[in-house]
Design a protein around this motif. Structure first.
Motif, short mmCIF file in Angstrom:
data_model
loop_
_atom_site.label_atom_id
_atom_site.label_comp_id
_atom_site.label_asym_id
_atom_site.label_seq_id
_atom_site.Cartn_x
_atom_site.Cartn_y
_atom_site.Cartn_z
N ARG A 582 59.99 40.78 -18.06
CA ARG A 582 60.67 39.51 -18.32
C ARG A 582 61.42 39.55 -19.65
NH1 ARG A 582 59.46 35.07 -14.77
NH2 ARG A 582 59.24 36.23 -12.85
N GLU A 585 64.49 41.67 -19.20
CA GLU A 585 65.48 40.95 -18.39
C GLU A 585 66.19 39.90 -19.23
OE1 GLU A 585 63.07 39.54 -15.16
OE2 GLU A 585 63.56 41.28 -13.90
N GLY A 589 69.97 40.12 -19.63
CA GLY A 589 70.58 39.24 -18.65
C GLY A 589 70.71 39.91 -17.30
N THR A 590 69.76 40.71 -16.96
CA THR A 590 69.83 41.39 -15.67
C THR A 590 68.47 41.32 -15.00
OG1 THR A 590 70.59 43.38 -14.58
CG2 THR A 590 69.25 43.69 -16.53
N ASP A 591 68.44 41.71 -13.76
CA ASP A 591 67.20 41.62 -12.99
C ASP A 591 66.66 43.04 -12.82
OD1 ASP A 591 65.27 41.44 -11.01
OD2 ASP A 591 66.31 39.80 -10.00
N ARG A 593 63.85 43.90 -11.25
CA ARG A 593 62.89 44.08 -10.17
C ARG A 593 63.41 45.10 -9.16
NH1 ARG A 593 62.32 38.11 -8.22
NH2 ARG A 593 64.49 38.18 -8.85
N PRO A 611 71.55 42.65 -7.62
CA PRO A 611 70.71 43.13 -8.73
C PRO A 611 70.78 44.65 -8.85
CG PRO A 611 69.35 42.36 -6.89
CD PRO A 611 70.77 42.00 -6.57
#
Lengths: 685, 679
Positions: A582, A585, A589-591, A593, A611
């Motif tokens: 988290r 991220e 500013g990115t995901d 997962r 993503p």
């Protein structure tokens, strides 16, 4: 004229033989000269050899590790040699092996040399001999460098050559000088009567020689306690005197402070078994010998304007005025155990090898890059380089300086040979993984906490990153120049720290609730734990200089502590990995997962931008399809939604998940969409 | 064509060090102390305790009276004095226990020469087994361990002890360390004739009581266990001790040979793993006929793999053990054998799941957990997880770059034919295009590509092929669906990249069914999609109309495709995102994935014909249609912004106070993160 000519010819024919003539006197040329074939010198030689560099190591003794041939006098090393950790990870196991040097040769692990948890110093000597011979390191023995000076030359790497002279007046010329000479000059205090004091270096180690004696030991370090431990059972009593209070390594978290293995005297003192510990300035001390040969303690103050030779009767002793003076009983022996200092004497003034200030005066002044403050191209390695982290980290000990030596070698490779700092480029999807891997196994980060740090340099748009290991964090501002890598798009610094205000000689490190367990209190962690700093721009020299005292780094744009762990195992999905992901991220500013191919498929038809895990995996035809079994598992775990038509009815009542989704949405502003299941926090686990 | 049967295909999957340290087999497990001491029960009564007597104080005149009784130890059983001995030999607990046991129990034979040892061995042959131990000195912890073990096992095995370094050197295979103790189990009981030597199994671990006990237990276990149960349910001594168990599948016809193989393998693995022989006729197993080996660790049962014949079996097993036990041996093993390593994906219960149905001949599955073997992973330059890599003798390793699905992975493994494959005859060329040559190719249909290049040696064949398919070199022949249609493609001056691009393009269907695995191939074209959603197979009429549309314009500016919701149920998810309820099916959508992200729905009242669609598309391009849905939003990065409020209040407030900067508030971010995880 001769030296200049010789300099220009270095690359030519003369280079091969390494011999040059200066004003008739022959000298040997090497790119790198290393002074001292102790652990640090050999470690440096190993890296130079692996890189194929032109180097030589000078050793005054006939064999490596001459310090260990004599010290510690009682032969028990207090560096741990842990055989079992329950893990096969060789890097992790080095965290608990404080004696091995770094090499590719698995035979050269210290555990193969000794089974003892605290090995014998002779084993270290044997180990160092093997290290030098098995790896065929180029060590020139029986060569004591007695003088070092500079020769200006514009073409030299650093604007000058180092000219070394040995005990036989043989000369050597080097472009870069690595000083790994250790600290071996015993610290001596001069006071009236100090001639009666025996030194740790020569004092008897046979307890029988102390039977029924009363002993005063000057100093309160490990060598003082080691000496006391040896004779504790046979003396009348032992007193130990030093300027400052005893510092226990388990309270300070500094391995150079008094280790529990030697502290028997603390027991006998606190249990009132005659032995004792005193604080006092040794400079104020004076020792007077009486006719029976007993040594009396008095103060320099009483001796002023008096002649000692006039006899003890004419001298005032403290007890004459203060009849309960603590050290009024006479001593049979006084032993000095005050440690060692660096030998400054061989360096010419022009090198400006200056002692540090205050409690680091036993070490030469160096920069956080281990380069001398006075002379460019002169690096200090090993114990002598401990001023960088004195009383903090492990840079003065084998298990620490084996890593700082490697760091110096990498700096030199970049500076002189255009070999940038080794790095690996990963896609951004591997970011969490890479960090978790390193904080769990890396030994350099662990031993050299707050000194060496892993650096993650982000590539444009945060699609990839470059991972650099174990960079000296004190020269972070110079990163681009020192490593040959670019830091235009922001960076993460991964470092390990103890909690502030936790360690200290006067601190209670056993207080109730000393450890925190929950991720939200991670920043209050006290024991060694990983900390990740995020900078949008590389900190400047000024920012580094103005950083708060005791902070390894200036204020970042964001910081994340991974909560301390009792097992030092930071792999718990909820407490360690999820918060870290988290944090990353948020910074990027990115995901981060990982998604199943099916989720990416859905994203592709419903979203414009995917993503990273879909972009870098599925879209490049490397998505995770799994098998029927895996799909079922994912559906059961709530990671994938089951879209099979039986499940499908237009106005189906909200399922059991629905309530919690609404709750999440309300609290955290995540839009409630049919894709909600994909935004489930469990996705990545 | 030489048979490829003895070719060893080797694969290596490095998977995932990833999140947790899962997948590391607990090989170091040892039985609990309780477990062990229950075994010592028998001997426990003999050593009751130690009493110290202070002669001047306590008048135990009978013993104290003697002149030299001081500093002596007396050993009693009941109230009878058995032995007395000086205490200067007893410097610590180890030496006391070792010496007392040695005295109590003089069954342990001490030998000084190799001849002594061989004599004992000869006497024991056919009768019982021998435990031979070397200890550097008596009175040490190792000596004690041997004596204690002898105390328990002495009635079962003959114990022999030495402190002679020469004997150690004579019995140990390589240059031994004389300062380390060494223990050998000599299997003399089964030796039928005196001329034959006893087999020996060395204890590989340090000489401790627990390790000796474990070793003797393993030596005492049956060499090969015959089982008639599901491997999942079976438990043996090996598994209990944390060691792997190798299953070898046998059949009635080959029972004798299988049994011999199993025994051979078992001897190789003795002390490291167990071997069980499982009869295919007795157990219902969902295993392919050619699969015959599996490995069970205390954690899991691995997939069945196969080896071609029993002589190769032991190599297979050796490799399995390399992957599971001794990974540092990897570099050496790589040279002679080849294997595939699969790593468990953390969090997914997939021991070998991708491959469990494969049963590929000569393929060895193996796995590396990069958490356990970081050196190996960095040496092999593995930077992504999972990674699958094929190692084949004499060839560069090949890293898998495709979808992680069972079918895709199996095609990849099965398609490991020599590259380039050289064809010698016309029959071979035709067979290849039909997908029938070489024979080890999987029979399921695939597309074959044949390059037609001029070469001095194969001019005759080249002419024939060129003539038959009317191409002239350089050219490519592309055969689809078992060679029923063969297309010739002339190659002009193309770079390899261009050629690859062209082949990829040629491999695409004209009117494909879009599935999860194949979407990326079509996405790469960068064109809008005209996609027909269907509840099942599309009707003949619709299919023909769509195909006409697709073929009608060779340089199509959009992809015409369809989606079978039965096969790809995630399609319902797409429909639900764009329409609040699932519209009636079949449904034709125009989806521009690349620009604007607009979705247009073909009027459902109109029949799906080429003409209707073309008219609709014209209107659409003229901007006369209203998009049904538009997903203007970029993919939503989950925002974990921090609000210093509510439940975060305390942590944040404190952190702000301490760190004097609101930036630092992110420290407490995980409060939110954790709360998102369902309890």
């Amino acid at each position: 004229m001769a030296p200049a000519v010789c300099g220009t010819l270095l690359g030519l024919a003369m280079y091969a033989s390494g011999l040059c003539a200066v004003s008739g006197a022959a000298f040997l040329y090497r790119d790198y000269c290393v002074i001292g074939a102790g652990p640090a010198g050999l470690q440096a030689a190993y890296f130079l050899q692996r890189a194929g560099r032109d180097y030589v190591v000078f050793e005054r003794s006939h064999a490596p590790g001459s310090f260990f041939a004599l010290y510690p006098r009682h032969r028990k090393l207090i560096s741990i040699n842990k055989h079992y950790t329950g893990k096969s990870n060789s890097e992790f196991n080095l965290r608990h092996d404080w004696n091995s040097l770094l090499s590719h040769d698995r035979r050269l692990l210290f555990r193969r040399y000794s089974r003892d948890f605290f090995p014998n110093a002779d084993t270290m000597v044997r180990y160092l001999e093997d290290f030098a011979s098995l790896l065929k390191l180029r060590v020139q023995y029986n060569t004591a460098i007695i003088h070092v000076t500079l020769e200006k030359n514009e073409q030299a790497w650093n604007g000058h050559y180092f000219l070394l002279t040995d005990q036989d007046k043989k000369n050597y010329k080097c472009s870069s000088l690595l000083v790994a000479a250790g600290t071996w000059v015993p610290n001596v205090v001069n006071f009236p009567g100090s001639e009666y004091v025996e030194g740790y270096e020569t004092v008897s180690i046979n307890p029988e020689d102390f039977t029924g004696q009363t002993v005063l030991i000057l100093g309160r370090g490990n060598s003082a306690f080691e000496t006391a431990e040896n004779i504790l059972g046979v003396t009348n009593f032992i007193h130990m005197v030093s300027r400052s209070r005893v510092r226990l390594s388990w309270a300070t978290h500094y391995v150079g402070d008094l280790r529990a293995i030697n502290n028997g005297l603390l027991d006998t003192y606190q249990l009132k078994s005659l032995d004792g510990l005193l604080e006092g300035d040794l400079e104020d001390l004076a020792i007077v010998k009486d006719k029976k040969g007993k040594l009396h303690i008095t103060l320099r103050f009483y001796l002023e304007n008096r002649n000692i030779s006039a006899g003890i009767d004419s001298i005032t002793l403290p007890q004459d005025e203060l009849d309960n003076f603590a050290t009024r009983a006479p001593y049979d022996r006084v032993i000095r155990c005050l440690g060692w200092k660096f030998d400054f004497s061989i360096y010419n003034r022009s090198l400006r090898m200056m002692p540090g200030k205050g409690n680091i005066k036993k070490y030469p002044q160096i920069k956080p890059s281990y380069e001398s403050r006075g002379t460019r191209g002169l690096f200090v390695l090993g114990t002598a380089s401990h001023s960088v982290d004195f009383r903090k980290s492990a840079g003065g000990f084998i298990h620490g300086f084996r890593y700082t030596t490697r760091a110096v070698h990498r700096l030199l490779e970049n500076r002189h040979h255009g070999v940038p700092w080794p790095s690996t480029v990963y896609p951004i999807t591997q970011l969490t993984n890479s960090i978790i891997k390193r904080v769990n196994e890396a030994s350099g980060l662990y031993q050299m906490f707050s000194v060496l740090a892993d650096i993650i340099l982000l590539r444009e748009n945060a699609t990839a990153f470059e991972y650099l290991e174990e960079y000296p964090v004190g020269v972070l501002a110079e990163l681009e120049m020192q490593t040959g890598r670019k830091a235009h798009n922001g960076l993460f610094v991964i470092i390990m720290e103890y909690g502030r205000n936790f360690s200290g000689a006067d601190k209670d490190v056993f207080y109730y609730n000393r450890a925190v367990g929950e991720a939200q209190h991670a920043w209050q962690s006290n024991f060694l734990h990983p900390v990740i700093y995020y900078y949008k721009h590389l900190p400047t020299e000024r920012e580094m200089r103005l950083r708060p005292p005791d902070w390894p780094l200036p204020r970042p744009n964001a910081i994340h502590h991974i909560v301390e762990d009792f097992l030092t195992d930071w792999t718990a999905p909820n407490a360690h990995i999820l918060p870290l992901r988290r944090f990353l991220e948020n910074c990027l500013g990115t995901d981060l997962r990982n998604f199943f191919a099916e989720s990416c498929f859905l994203f592709a038809f419903t979203h414009q931008k995917l993503p990273p895990s879909c972009q870098q995996g599925y879209i490049r035809m490397q998505g995770l399809l799994g098998s029927q079994e895996l799909r079922q598992h994912a559906v059961q775990a709530g990671l994938l939604q089951d879209y099979t038509p039986t499940d499908l009815s237009g106005d189906r009542p909200p399922d059991s998940h629905h309530g919690s989704q609404e709750h999440l949405t309300r609290d955290h502003g995540i839009p409630l969409r049919p894709l909600q299941h994909l935004v489930n926090a469990k996705d990545e686990l | 064509m030489p048979a490829q049967k003895d070719r060893w295909v080797s694969f290596l999957v490095f998977l995932l060090f990833s999140i947790s340290q899962c997948g590391s087999a607990s090989l170091q497990q040892e039985p609990s102390p309780q477990h062990y001491f229950s075994g010592l029960e028998a001997g426990k009564a003999s050593l009751q305790g130690l009493v110290r007597v202070n002669c001047p104080k306590e008048d135990v005149s009978r013993y104290c009276g003697k002149e030299n009784a001081l500093r002596k130890a007396f050993l009693f059983r009941g109230n009878r004095l058995i032995r007395e001995f000086p205490t200067d030999a007893l410097f610590d607990v180890n030496s006391i226990v070792a010496n007392v046991l040695a005295l109590l129990f003089n069954e342990v034979k001490y030998v000084e020469t190799l001849a002594d040892l061989e004599n004992i061995e000869n006497v024991l042959k056919g009768k019982s087994n021998m435990v031979f131990a070397y200890v550097p000195a008596t009175g040490t912890a190792e000596h004690r361990a041997v004596m204690e073990a002898a105390f328990v096992y002495g009635t079962i095995h003959q114990f022999v002890l030495t402190t002679e370094a020469a004997l150690l050197k004579a019995t140990s295979p390589d240059d031994p360390d004389v300062s380390s103790a060494w223990l050998l189990f000599c299997h003399c009981q089964q030796v039928p004739e005196p001329a034959q030597a006893c087999r020996r199994t060395a204890l590989a671990q340090p000489l401790t009581l627990l390790n000796i006990h474990r070793h003797l237990k393993l030596m005492g276990a049956p060499l090969v266990t015959e089982v008639a149960e599901d491997p999942e349910k079976i438990s043996t001594v090996h598994l209990q001790l944390g060691l792997p168990l190798v299953f070898i599948l046998s059949q009635k016809d080959t029972y004798e040979a299988d049994r011999r193989t199993a025994e051979f393998v078992a001897w190789q693995l003795l002390g490291k793993a167990g071997v069980a022989l499982l009869s295919r006729d007795l157990v219902e197993l969902n295993v392919l006929q050619r699969s015959n080996v599996a490995l069970k660790t205390p954690d899991e049962v691995g997939g069945w793999i196969s080896s071609l014949d029993s002589s190769a079996l032991e190599r297979v097993v050796g490799c399995l053990l390399i992957s599971a036990i001794d990974l540092p041996a990897f570099p050496e093993a790589q040279g002679e054998v080849s294997f595939l390593i699969i790593q468990r994906i953390c969090g997914f219960p997939i021991p070998g799941m991708f491959f469990s149905t494969l049963g590929t001949p000569g393929v060895l599955l193996s796995r590396v957990n990069c958490w356990d073997w970081p050196g190996l992973c960095s040496q092999e330059n593995v930077t992504q997880f999972p990674t699958l890599r094929i190692y084949q003798q004499g060839q560069q390793p090949v890293t898998y770059g495709g979808m992680w699905g069972a079918e895709e992975l199996s095609s990849f493994i099965l398609l490991q034919v020599p590259c380039p494959l050289k064809l010698a005859t016309m029959a071979e060329a035709e067979g290849y295009l039909r997908g029938e040559f070489p024979s080890e190719l999987p029979s399921h249909h695939h597309t074959s590509l044949l390059g037609v290049f001029s070469s001095a040696t194969s001019r005759g064949l080249l002419g024939l092929v060129g003539l038959k398919y009317s191409v002239s070199p350089p050219a490519l022949l592309l055969a689809r669906s078992g060679g029923r249609s063969v297309e010739g493609i002339a190659l002009s001056e193309h770079s390899v990249q261009d050629m690859l691009q062209m082949i990829r393009y040629e491999l695409l269907d004209i009117f494909p069914e879009i599935t999860v695995p194949n979407l990326p191939q079509y996405l790469q074209l960068g064109k809008p999609f005209l996609i027909l959603f269907s509840a099942g197979d599309i009707s003949q009429v619709e299919s023909e109309e769509m195909l006409k549309l697709a073929k009608g314009r060779p340089q199509q500016t959009f992809v015409v495709c369809w989606l079978n919701l039965k096969k790809t149920p995630v399609g319902y998810g797409i429909l639900r995102t764009h329409f609040s309820t699932t519209p009636p099916l079949p449904l034709l959508l125009w989806v521009n994935l690349h620009a604007g992200g607009q979705v247009f729905k073909f009027p459902s009242e109109q029949p799906i014909t080429e003409m209707n669609i073309l008219l609709w598309l014209e209107k659409l391009q003229a901007g006369l249609e209203i998009p049904s849905s538009k997903w203007a939003q970029v993919y939503n990065v989950p925002k974990h912004t921090l609000h210093c409020s509510q439940e975060l209040g305390l942590a944040c407030a404190v952190s702000v106070k301490v760190l004097r900067s609101s930036h630092w508030c992110v420290t407490a971010i995980y409060v939110m993160a954790v709360s998102e995880v369902p309890p």
